[in-house]
Design a protein around this motif. Sequence first.
Motif, short mmCIF file in Angstrom:
data_model
loop_
_atom_site.label_atom_id
_atom_site.label_comp_id
_atom_site.label_asym_id
_atom_site.label_seq_id
_atom_site.Cartn_x
_atom_site.Cartn_y
_atom_site.Cartn_z
N HIS A 42 0.86 -0.94 0.00
CA HIS A 42 0.02 0.01 -0.16
C HIS A 42 0.87 1.16 -0.01
O HIS A 42 0.30 2.33 -0.49
N GLU A 45 3.00 4.57 0.81
CA GLU A 45 2.43 5.91 1.38
C GLU A 45 1.24 6.23 1.59
O GLU A 45 0.60 7.42 0.97
N THR A 46 0.18 5.64 1.64
CA THR A 46 -1.27 5.70 1.58
C THR A 46 -1.65 7.03 2.30
O THR A 46 -2.38 8.04 1.75
N PRO A 47 -1.31 7.15 3.54
CA PRO A 47 -1.77 8.30 4.38
C PRO A 47 -1.09 9.73 3.69
O PRO A 47 -1.88 10.69 3.67
N PHE A 68 -3.34 10.14 0.74
CA PHE A 68 -4.43 10.65 1.09
C PHE A 68 -4.65 12.08 1.41
O PHE A 68 -5.45 12.93 1.08
N GLU A 99 4.54 -1.72 5.95
CA GLU A 99 2.95 -1.21 5.83
C GLU A 99 2.59 -0.46 6.94
O GLU A 99 2.73 -0.71 8.07
N GLU A 100 1.94 0.74 6.66
CA GLU A 100 1.41 1.74 7.43
C GLU A 100 -0.01 1.47 7.47
O GLU A 100 -0.85 1.16 6.41
N GLN A 101 -0.68 1.74 8.63
CA GLN A 101 -1.98 1.62 8.68
C GLN A 101 -2.68 2.61 7.79
O GLN A 101 -2.38 3.88 8.18
N PRO A 102 -3.55 2.50 6.94
CA PRO A 102 -4.13 3.63 5.86
C PRO A 102 -5.26 3.98 6.65
O PRO A 102 -5.86 3.75 7.78
N TYR A 124 -10.38 4.11 3.98
CA TYR A 124 -9.88 2.97 3.16
C TYR A 124 -10.35 1.82 3.88
O TYR A 124 -10.03 0.69 3.34
N VAL A 148 -9.04 -1.89 2.27
CA VAL A 148 -7.70 -2.37 2.89
C VAL A 148 -8.10 -3.02 4.17
O VAL A 148 -8.13 -2.37 5.18
#
Length: 239
Positions: free
Chosen positions: A81, A83-85, A88, A161-164, A168, A172
Amino acid sequence: MIHFNIDQWRAWAPGLDSADDWVRWSRSPWQPPAGDEQPDVGFLPAMQRRRLSRLARMAFHVAWPLAEGQPPLPLVFASRHGETPRTFAILGELARGEPLSPTQFSLSVHNAIIGLWSILRGDTSEMTAIAAEGDGLEHAVLEAAALLAEGAPAVLLVIAEEQPPAAYADWVDDVPFPYAVGLRLTAGRDWQLSCSSGAATESSAAWPHALDFILTLLRDAAQCQHQWKTRVWNWQRNP
């Protein structure tokens, strides 16, 4: 089938950092608490630390000690996933009609972390960033094995993995908490990894696969298996 040795490993999750922490976790795994805990990257200058997201900090935290005292090493970074944060937040700025930060955008791309690693360590070795599915660890090992076969003395492998963001949550569901695992792989025959085909199935693992593999290491298990869709990965520790 590929063969390799795992020379050393490190892992991080909220409340889990030292080898003793992970040994305790392996005896009776628990869900790390939610929160904004950040891994320590005090080995970097303060100005550089401020640029790093938590995902980047996790990757640096587990990889830096594995690289210390070593010659320049190729690096394989894997994240499903990414750099989802950060992405976003950029989408939110677009939606509000706000100007975008070039720095934020440049650090949101999937290979930003390996670029920062190369700059901050002054290492121009071959580096790869991959975005695989739920079997990203295995694909990263394949990439690392290819580098070893080309003559690399060792390869750093990092999966993180970073928590999204909550938005999401319906899409996710495979990141129950932020985590990172670092492996230093060398040529050898301690481990072998092979892939076969099986009937498609939904994953039912209690933990992300990279952490399931840490359990395998800490429990001195001889083998483990990971299935993603129709791909069945078999890990075997050779005596």
